[in-house]
Structure formats: structure tokens, C-alpha cells
Design a protein around this motif. Sequence first.
Motif, short mmCIF file in Angstrom:
data_model
loop_
_atom_site.label_atom_id
_atom_site.label_comp_id
_atom_site.label_asym_id
_atom_site.label_seq_id
_atom_site.Cartn_x
_atom_site.Cartn_y
_atom_site.Cartn_z
N HIS A 38 -3.60 1.98 -2.53
CA HIS A 38 -2.40 1.85 -1.71
C HIS A 38 -1.92 0.41 -1.72
CE1 HIS A 38 -3.00 5.88 -0.55
NE2 HIS A 38 -3.81 5.69 0.48
N GLY A 39 -0.89 0.13 -2.46
CA GLY A 39 -0.29 -1.19 -2.43
C GLY A 39 -1.03 -2.23 -3.25
N TYR B 287 -9.14 -5.98 -0.93
CA TYR B 287 -9.86 -5.10 -0.01
C TYR B 287 -11.18 -5.75 0.40
CZ TYR B 287 -6.62 -1.44 -1.42
OH TYR B 287 -5.49 -0.70 -1.63
N ASN C 66 -9.35 2.82 -0.04
CA ASN C 66 -8.12 3.07 0.71
C ASN C 66 -8.37 3.28 2.20
OD1 ASN C 66 -6.26 2.91 -1.40
ND2 ASN C 66 -6.62 5.03 -2.03
N ASN C 67 -9.40 4.06 2.52
CA ASN C 67 -9.62 4.43 3.91
C ASN C 67 -11.08 4.52 4.29
OD1 ASN C 67 -6.90 5.05 5.18
ND2 ASN C 67 -6.77 6.27 3.32
N SER D 123 -8.49 10.02 1.08
CA SER D 123 -7.03 10.15 1.12
C SER D 123 -6.45 10.50 -0.23
CB SER D 123 -6.40 8.85 1.61
OG SER D 123 -6.68 7.80 0.70
N PHE D 124 -7.16 10.13 -1.29
CA PHE D 124 -6.67 10.42 -2.64
C PHE D 124 -7.39 11.65 -3.15
CE2 PHE D 124 -6.82 10.25 -7.22
CZ PHE D 124 -5.51 9.97 -7.55
#
Length: 353
Positions: free
Chosen positions: A149-150, A154, A204-205, A210-211
Motif C-alpha cells: 500500500h503506497g 515499513y 500492509n497490516n 488484506s491482500f
Amino acid sequence: MSVESNNSMNEPRPEVIYRPSINWDEWREGVAEATGEACLASNIASPDAFGAGVRGFRYKSGFVATINATPHRIIRSSQRIARDGMDAVFVQFYDHTHNCVTHMGQESVELQPGHLIVQDMAEPFVVDHSSYKLMTLALPRTALAPFLHGDRTYPTLCLPATGGSTNAVINMMQLLRGQLGYLSDEDVTAIVECIAKLIANQMNNGPRISFALDENNQIAAQFLQAAEYISRSYTNPRLNSTEVAHHLNVSRTTLYRLFEPMGGFMAFLRYIRMKHAMRKLLRSGSDTVKIQQIAESCGFSHASSFTRSFKEHYGVSPRDILMDIAAGQDHKTRISSGIFSNWLTSLKESKLN
């Protein structure tokens, strides 16, 4: 489809990295060149007492390796990040360690055996290592970018191996480590892409997914887990589909579907055993080796059944190979590669038909 694939010796292969004994000066120089600064764990530690080793492979855009070392500290500072511009994520699985801590700003995480660490090399960190052994996979951000994401960095993730996608990543990394001698660059690229998608879920999470992996990638992850287990257990003459299905926590029907593109479970098991049998023969270098010994080391109780399977698979007997080696003939082209890429191709063809 035939499981065997006789690729040429010119097929791209990952480059071998093998440094079994590294002293402190060599280690510090190597770390300085690759990632940051290395220093000893304390002022009283002796450089003469330090030891490290690296064994792995470099593929087109990264590397996978097993690393072991005695206590020291690694520092990747903001200044170093700005200077080298390394744009990669390191995925590391700790085989063993104790009193090993990663520091990220004000946060610290104690690392335990079985932890999977996702370390963004564009984020500063300090690791205080005890004696350890870990497996590391370098993922260029370009491999992860389609699934993240973006455009951002991270923080470090520490994931216990409790199941699900974390275990899938560990199994695939172990497959890469154990089977890279047979995998082509095409195979490695496909496996790394699958790992990248699973790691991107976590980045991401965190633990929330989420993917969503598409159906083919979910099946691929299962196949790779099964292939890794078979590659570690092929010496067991009693290895069967029930045991492998139990290990994967799937039904035998699901397992059979996984191996259908490769001619079935038994065909793939025979492929793995024959691949290792050929490797053992080529390494023997002499006709003094006992066929019975190789048979038993590849999961066969009797030399006669081993010889029969070997001849059906390669078209020649084990004794013929040994005689050719003694005569100076080269049989390296008989060893197959493209295991995973062949499986993917067959899977796609079956989806189309």
C-alpha cells in the motif's frame, strides 16, 4: 505430463555463495560493504574468538542464505541508509538464538527461535546478536511494490511461526535453501513472487490479511509446502500421501489435486528420489559404491526395485552411470530442473482446458 525435464547445462542457475569460516575482520568488512556497521558485543570481546559462516545462492535480483555467527552488533543508521540507497526487504527465519534483540527507535523486540523477521532496509535499526543461525531472503522492493500500500517504508515485523502464511513463507524459504541446486532462475522467480505476496500481507497490516492471494497462488503455496516436506522426507521408504496430507492439514483428495499437474503424488515422489539418486551417483565418482546403499538412502528397501525405477526414469541403469563416470563421461545434463515452473505451466494449461 512427464515429470522429467532434461534442461541444458546452459540454463541460468543461481550463483553459489559459500564462506564456511569467516574471521572478524572479514565479517566486519563484508557487513560494511553490504548493510552497515558491525561491532563486537562488548569492549572486552576478543576478535580472535569471533566466528561466522555463510552458505547460500544469489539469484537474478537477490539472495537466499543461511548465516551463523557468534555474538556481535549490527547497526544500520539513517546516514548509511541515505548513503547507499538500498531498496530491499530482508526476510529472516531464526533457526536458533538466545538473548538476541532488535532495536527500532524506542522499541525493542527480543527474537526467539522460530521467529520470522521482516526487516525493511530503508528503516534504521540495531541488532544485538547472540550466537545465532538464521536463514535470510533478500526481496528487492520492486518484487514487493505491486502488493504494498503506497510508496513508503515499513517498520520491522516479528512474526511467530504459529501457522498460516508465516509457516508458508518459512516452508518456501526452506525449499529454496535446500533445493536451489536443482531450481532454475525461472523457478526461483516464481517462488520468490509467491513469498513476496505473503510477506506483503503482513507488511500492509501486520497479522491482518488484506491482500488476497488468487487461487493459483494459494495452490502454489500448498504445493511448495508439500514439495519441501517430501524433499526432506524422501529417504523414508514408508512415506505416503496420508503422511504428507496430514503434515499440510489437507485431505488426500486435495493433495492428489496438487500433484496432478506433475503426474500424481507417486510420480512426484519418484521424481524427487530419482533426482537425489542421480546426484549421489554423480558424486560417487567410482563404481565401488554399492547400489544397495544408494537405494536405501533414497527410500528403497531393495536394490532391484531401485534399479528398475531408475532405468524407467532415466533410460539407463545406475550401474551404467557408474561405468560411464569411470570412463570419464559427463552426465550432468541428466539432472532435471524447472520443477516449479513446469508445475505452474501445467496448472495454467489445466485451467485453460
